[in-house]
Motif scaffolding. Structure first.
Motif, PDB file in Angstrom:
ATOM      1  N   THR A   1       0.805  -1.226   0.000  1.00 20.82           N
ATOM      2  CA  THR A   1       0.000   0.000   0.000  1.00 20.82           C
ATOM      3  C   THR A   1       0.839   1.277   0.000  1.00 20.82           C
ATOM      4  O   THR A   1       0.419   2.285  -0.556  1.00 20.82           O
TER       5      THR A   1
ATOM      6  N   VAL B 255       1.559   3.288  -3.203  1.00 23.89           N
ATOM      7  CA  VAL B 255       0.454   4.088  -3.735  1.00 23.89           C
ATOM      8  C   VAL B 255       0.191   5.292  -2.833  1.00 23.89           C
ATOM      9  O   VAL B 255      -0.087   6.397  -3.308  1.00 23.89           O
TER      10      VAL B 255
ATOM     11  N   ARG C  63       3.862   9.665  -2.237  1.00 21.70           N
ATOM     12  CA  ARG C  63       4.305  10.207  -3.529  1.00 21.70           C
ATOM     13  C   ARG C  63       5.776   9.899  -3.782  1.00 21.70           C
ATOM     14  O   ARG C  63       6.206   9.753  -4.918  1.00 21.70           O
TER      15      ARG C  63
ATOM     16  N   VAL D 157      -0.526  -4.725  -4.880  1.00 25.75           N
ATOM     17  CA  VAL D 157      -0.373  -3.315  -5.251  1.00 25.75           C
ATOM     18  C   VAL D 157      -1.426  -2.949  -6.292  1.00 25.75           C
ATOM     19  O   VAL D 157      -2.079  -1.902  -6.205  1.00 25.75           O
TER      20      VAL D 157
ATOM     21  N   GLY E 146      -4.318  -0.333  -5.104  1.00 29.17           N
ATOM     22  CA  GLY E 146      -4.018   0.968  -5.681  1.00 29.17           C
ATOM     23  C   GLY E 146      -5.247   1.795  -6.028  1.00 29.17           C
ATOM     24  O   GLY E 146      -5.365   2.955  -5.607  1.00 29.17           O
TER      25      GLY E 146
ATOM     26  N   ILE F 242      -7.128   3.170  -2.877  1.00 30.86           N
ATOM     27  CA  ILE F 242      -6.429   4.268  -2.208  1.00 30.86           C
ATOM     28  C   ILE F 242      -6.512   5.550  -3.033  1.00 30.86           C
ATOM     29  O   ILE F 242      -6.757   6.633  -2.509  1.00 30.86           O
ATOM     30  N   LYS F 243      -6.335   5.418  -4.338  1.00 30.11           N
ATOM     31  CA  LYS F 243      -6.402   6.596  -5.212  1.00 30.11           C
ATOM     32  C   LYS F 243      -7.803   7.206  -5.199  1.00 30.11           C
ATOM     33  O   LYS F 243      -7.963   8.433  -5.202  1.00 30.11           O
TER      34      LYS F 243
ATOM     35  N   TYR G 153      -3.086  10.756   0.359  1.00 35.21           N
ATOM     36  CA  TYR G 153      -1.661  10.590   0.066  1.00 35.21           C
ATOM     37  C   TYR G 153      -0.845  11.088   1.249  1.00 35.21           C
ATOM     38  O   TYR G 153      -1.295  11.925   2.027  1.00 35.21           O
TER      39      TYR G 153
END
Length: 325
Positions: free
Chosen positions: A96, A99, A102, A310, A314, A317-318, A323
């Protein structure tokens, strides 16, 4: 030129002896990127004991290097000497953090040697003892009427509890006040003290608290109820109305990139023995965890599995737009 070849041969021979003698009586350090007392720490300490015998009785020390959602401890191992004496034991955060962050001080694919998965761990949604909700339906109603004033704790950005909390809020279509901690142990301490309302955490950390009736259990995150005595009567989120909600957390073992192949094989062989140790299995099962007994014990399959995780997490989370710097 002949001297250079001779020196290279001597160096290679010396290194080969070093690899052959591993562990050679020198202590091995397993870095856990979370606070002491948390679920990953507990798995690490149980595994360390199970690894001692197949690694010739060598001393194994657990080093808790917590912070920044596991990335500080991960980076420490990525930079460590690649001689087999520094290992990393971490969980789904390995999949995680690439993702969530940054910029990371390491690359999860190229800076580690994958040694094998250890276990799969279900999670439980638990509440502070002062909550009046007796079951998940009542809890859901209370959350709906709270107007976003529910405090949902987690063990830090990228942690298992953070991921579970993200999915939980997404499914309920509500936004709670998330409270990050430097590890699960301090989050659990604040839940017990009533400073936060809810925590979605691994059974390795919640089972003993549920047995002692110190927290209120509302649901488990598997599709089927768990067989562990302390958890067998707790409903799943799926049967409670959140269809197909499933989150299980895994733990894996890693070494710094470039660790010699003979040393990696010795550690992997020892890991396979440890995962069949009856005492280790009993300890894990008592906490609701399932010890891995499939191809993911192999380094290559372990890495493929993490890469797939991942890809799986991904988008979630996005979509949450969360972030960390």
């Amino acid at each position: 030129m002949k001297k250079l070849f001779a020196l290279a041969a001597i160096a290679a021979a010396a290194f080969g002896v070093h690899a052959q003698d591993f562990p050679g009586g020198k202590p091995i350090t397993i870095v856990v990127p979370f606070a002491a007392g948390g679920p990953t720490d507990r798995v690490a300490r149980d595994l360390a004991e199970a690894l001692r015998k197949p690694l010739d009785g060598v001393s194994i020390v657990v080093d808790n290097t917590a912070g920044a959602g596991s990335t500080i401890g991960n980076a420490k191992v990525a930079r460590a000497k690649n001689d087999g004496y520094t290992l990393l034991l971490t969980h789904v955060g390995m999949a995680t953090t690439p993702v969530l962050y940054r910029k990371l001080p390491y690359n999860y694919e190229t800076d580690f040697e994958y040694l094998g998965l250890i276990n799969d761990v279900p999670m439980t949604l638990v509440g502070k003892p002062q909550l009046e909700a007796k079951n998940f339906k009542e809890l859901r109603d209370w959350i709906s009427k709270s107007g976003g004033k529910v405090n949902l704790g987690n063990a830090g950005v990228g942690s298992a509890s953070h991921l579970c909390g993200l999915l939980f809020q997404s499914e309920l279509k509500v936004e709670m006040t998330t409270v990050p901690y430097k590890g699960t142990a301090p989050a659990m301490a604040d839940l017990l003290g009533g400073q936060i309302d809810l925590l979605c955490d691994q059974t390795t950390n919640t089972t003993s608290q549920i047995e002692a009736k110190k927290v209120k259990p509302y649901a488990v995150t598997t599709l089927k109820r768990l067989s562990t005595p302390a958890l067998k009567d707790i409903p799943t989120l799926d049967e409670s109305g959140m269809k197909n909600f499933q989150v299980t957390i895994w733990h894996g073992l890693y070494a710094p990139k470039g660790t010699p192949a003979p040393i990696l094989k010795k550690i992997n062989d020892a890991l396979k023995v440890a995962l069949k140790d009856p005492d280790f299995i009993k300890k894990e099962e008592g906490l609701g965890a399932v010890v891995v007994n499939d191809k993911r014990m192999e380094p290559a399959e372990h890495k493929k599995f993490v890469q797939a995780e991942v890809a799986r997490f991904g988008p979630v989370i996005k979509a949450a737009g969360i972030y960390a710097d």
